[in-house]
Design an enzyme around this catalytic site. Structure first.
Site, mmCIF file in Angstrom:
data_model
loop_
_atom_site.group_PDB
_atom_site.id
_atom_site.type_symbol
_atom_site.label_atom_id
_atom_site.label_comp_id
_atom_site.label_asym_id
_atom_site.label_seq_id
_atom_site.Cartn_x
_atom_site.Cartn_y
_atom_site.Cartn_z
ATOM 1 N N GLY A 42 0.832 -1.205 0.000
ATOM 2 C CA GLY A 42 0.000 0.000 0.000
ATOM 3 C C GLY A 42 0.863 1.249 0.000
ATOM 4 O O GLY A 42 0.406 2.328 0.386
ATOM 5 N N TYR A 62 -15.765 -4.971 5.798
ATOM 6 C CA TYR A 62 -14.455 -4.390 6.148
ATOM 7 C C TYR A 62 -14.096 -4.728 7.597
ATOM 8 O O TYR A 62 -12.973 -5.169 7.879
ATOM 9 C CB TYR A 62 -14.541 -2.882 5.943
ATOM 10 C CG TYR A 62 -13.309 -2.091 6.299
ATOM 11 C CD1 TYR A 62 -12.170 -2.149 5.512
ATOM 12 C CD2 TYR A 62 -13.302 -1.252 7.416
ATOM 13 C CE1 TYR A 62 -11.046 -1.401 5.821
ATOM 14 C CE2 TYR A 62 -12.193 -0.497 7.737
ATOM 15 C CZ TYR A 62 -11.059 -0.567 6.937
ATOM 16 O OH TYR A 62 -9.947 0.177 7.249
ATOM 17 N N ALA A 63 -15.064 -4.557 8.499
ATOM 18 C CA ALA A 63 -14.811 -4.843 9.911
ATOM 19 C C ALA A 63 -14.487 -6.321 10.109
ATOM 20 O O ALA A 63 -13.590 -6.675 10.890
ATOM 21 C CB ALA A 63 -16.025 -4.443 10.757
ATOM 22 N N ALA A 64 -15.203 -7.188 9.395
ATOM 23 C CA ALA A 64 -14.941 -8.627 9.513
ATOM 24 C C ALA A 64 -13.534 -8.956 9.010
ATOM 25 O O ALA A 64 -12.796 -9.727 9.639
ATOM 26 C CB ALA A 64 -15.982 -9.413 8.718
ATOM 27 N N ALA A 65 -13.162 -8.356 7.884
ATOM 28 C CA ALA A 65 -11.827 -8.614 7.335
ATOM 29 C C ALA A 65 -10.748 -8.103 8.286
ATOM 30 O O ALA A 65 -9.748 -8.783 8.534
ATOM 31 C CB ALA A 65 -11.693 -7.941 5.966
HETATM 32 N N1 LIG Z 1 -7.238 6.295 6.374
HETATM 33 C C1 LIG Z 1 -7.889 5.907 7.470
HETATM 34 O O1 LIG Z 1 -8.597 6.682 8.126
HETATM 35 C C2 LIG Z 1 -7.759 4.478 7.939
HETATM 36 C C3 LIG Z 1 -8.303 4.136 9.183
HETATM 37 C C4 LIG Z 1 -8.177 2.816 9.613
HETATM 38 C C5 LIG Z 1 -7.498 1.894 8.836
HETATM 39 N N2 LIG Z 1 -6.988 2.269 7.641
HETATM 40 C C6 LIG Z 1 -6.277 1.250 6.859
HETATM 41 O O2 LIG Z 1 -4.986 1.729 6.562
HETATM 42 C C7 LIG Z 1 -4.547 1.205 5.317
HETATM 43 C C8 LIG Z 1 -4.105 2.348 4.401
HETATM 44 O O3 LIG Z 1 -5.184 3.267 4.242
HETATM 45 P P1 LIG Z 1 -5.058 4.586 3.380
HETATM 46 O O4 LIG Z 1 -5.933 5.589 3.988
HETATM 47 O O5 LIG Z 1 -3.617 4.901 3.157
HETATM 48 O O6 LIG Z 1 -5.730 4.095 2.012
HETATM 49 P P2 LIG Z 1 -5.342 4.425 0.503
HETATM 50 O O7 LIG Z 1 -6.511 4.059 -0.314
HETATM 51 O O8 LIG Z 1 -4.795 5.797 0.380
HETATM 52 O O9 LIG Z 1 -4.158 3.403 0.211
HETATM 53 C C9 LIG Z 1 -4.377 2.026 0.082
HETATM 54 C C10 LIG Z 1 -3.386 1.479 -0.928
HETATM 55 O O10 LIG Z 1 -3.584 0.056 -1.026
HETATM 56 C C11 LIG Z 1 -3.475 -0.296 -2.380
HETATM 57 N N3 LIG Z 1 -4.245 -1.510 -2.639
HETATM 58 C C12 LIG Z 1 -5.548 -1.741 -2.365
HETATM 59 N N4 LIG Z 1 -5.903 -2.955 -2.795
HETATM 60 C C13 LIG Z 1 -4.780 -3.509 -3.334
HETATM 61 C C14 LIG Z 1 -4.507 -4.748 -3.966
HETATM 62 N N5 LIG Z 1 -5.446 -5.682 -4.126
HETATM 63 N N6 LIG Z 1 -3.248 -4.978 -4.406
HETATM 64 C C15 LIG Z 1 -2.287 -4.037 -4.270
HETATM 65 N N7 LIG Z 1 -2.495 -2.862 -3.698
HETATM 66 C C16 LIG Z 1 -3.726 -2.592 -3.241
HETATM 67 C C17 LIG Z 1 -4.068 0.885 -3.164
HETATM 68 O O11 LIG Z 1 -3.601 0.901 -4.512
HETATM 69 C C18 LIG Z 1 -3.587 2.065 -2.334
HETATM 70 O O12 LIG Z 1 -2.360 2.581 -2.818
HETATM 71 C C19 LIG Z 1 -5.711 0.377 4.770
HETATM 72 O O13 LIG Z 1 -5.511 -0.974 5.103
HETATM 73 C C20 LIG Z 1 -6.898 0.938 5.515
HETATM 74 O O14 LIG Z 1 -7.945 0.000 5.615
HETATM 75 C C21 LIG Z 1 -7.090 3.545 7.172
#
Ligand SMILES: NC(=O)c1ccc[n+]([C@@H]2O[C@H](COP(=O)([O-])OP(=O)(O)OC[C@H]3O[C@@H](n4cnc5c(N)ncnc54)[C@H](O)[C@@H]3O)[C@@H](O)[C@H]2O)c1
Length: 251
Positions: free
Chosen positions: A14, A159-162
């Protein structure tokens, strides 16, 4: 002055995303080399530029993390280049609002694949090397949704389950590999000040902050420092921790 992660080789999934990019840059600022893994190749290159600006080595690998074979190949390429991975940050993922009573099976499956199977695939590819070198740090990004059911966002069941799966995986794997010098921890962020929040209406933002005792969104830079802490030598005896970064929301 040498950083706390000098000489370490980190893999950040990510890394093209909001949090992953800040984490990659922060790890590099602490002396780590950073390989980014993401679907978004152009975004990865931007992140790699930020990593190199700190004098660290950068690699970029594009793969769909839900594809086991593609991840094996991508991680294999990184290991061939650098010899090993010392730090794995599983940050790829993301939610999609869908109400349970009308959710299509494909939506359910996509959320599990994106947020949980991706963690399996990447960790499965990296772990044998960590076991071989009898050391490693794995930090997973779960979510406060895993703990509090996604009260901040309605329609977050899949999402929560995952993410709850990520929490379970983190604890079980922590026990499994503890004697091999590998720690496995997870962050459970609440709402972060990432571009995903930019479209909040004032009402939505006020409602969100009403549920957060500190009345603050999380800062990605602060979250990245938690990753550094868990990856640093001093955290050798911390494993299986699920660390909320949520302003007290889950209390
Ligand atoms: N931003 C928030 O408020 C928040 C809160 C809690 C948890 N999270 C978690 O933090 C992590 C990062 O969040 P973020 O805000 O930076 O999101 P974001 O969307 O900016 O970044 C997520 C990245 O994951 C990559 N990605 C998604 N599916 C993919 C796949 N199948 N293969 C390869 N790459 C993939 C996307 O291309 C993207 O670059 C995530 O797991 C999200 O669930 C975020």
């Amino acid at each position: 002055m040498a950083g706390r992660l000098q000489g370490k080789r980190a893999l950040v999934t990510g890394a093209a995303g909001a949090l992953g990019r800040v984490i990659a840059e922060t790890l590099a600022a602490e002396g780590a080399d950073v390989a980014g893994l993401d679907l978004n190749g152009a975004g990865l290159e931007e992140t790699a530029g930020l990593v190199r600006a700190h004098g660290a080595r950068a690699l970029s690998a594009t793969a769909d993390l839900t594809d086991f074979d593609a991840v094996q190949a991508a991680v294999g390429g990184i290991v061939a280049e650098w010899g090993a991975v010392d730090i794995l940050l599983n940050g790829a993922g993301g939610g999609a609002v869908s109400f349970f009573h009308e959710m299509a099976p494909e939506t359910w499956q996509t959320q599990l694949d994106r947020n949980l199977t991706s963690v399996f695939n990447v960790t499965r590819a990296v772990l044998p090397g960590m076991i071989e070198q009898r050391s490693g740090r794995i930090v997973n990004i779960a979510s406060i949704a895993a703990v509090s059911g996604g009260r901040l966002v309605r329609g977050a069941t899949a999402y929560a389950a995952a993410k709850a799966g990520v929490v379970g995986l983190t604890k079980a794997l922590a026990i499994e590999v503890a004697e091999q010098g590998i720690t496995v921890n997870a962050l459970a962020p609440g709402a972060q000040a990432t571009p995903g929040r930019d479209n909040d209406t004032p009402e939505r933002r006020a409602a969100l902050l009403d549920q957060i005792p500190t009345r603050l969104l999380g800062e990605p830079e602060h979250l990245a420092q938690a990753v550094v802490f868990l990856a640093a030598p001093e955290a050798v005896n911390i494993t299986g921790l699920i660390l909320p970064l949520d302003g007290g929301h889950s209390i």
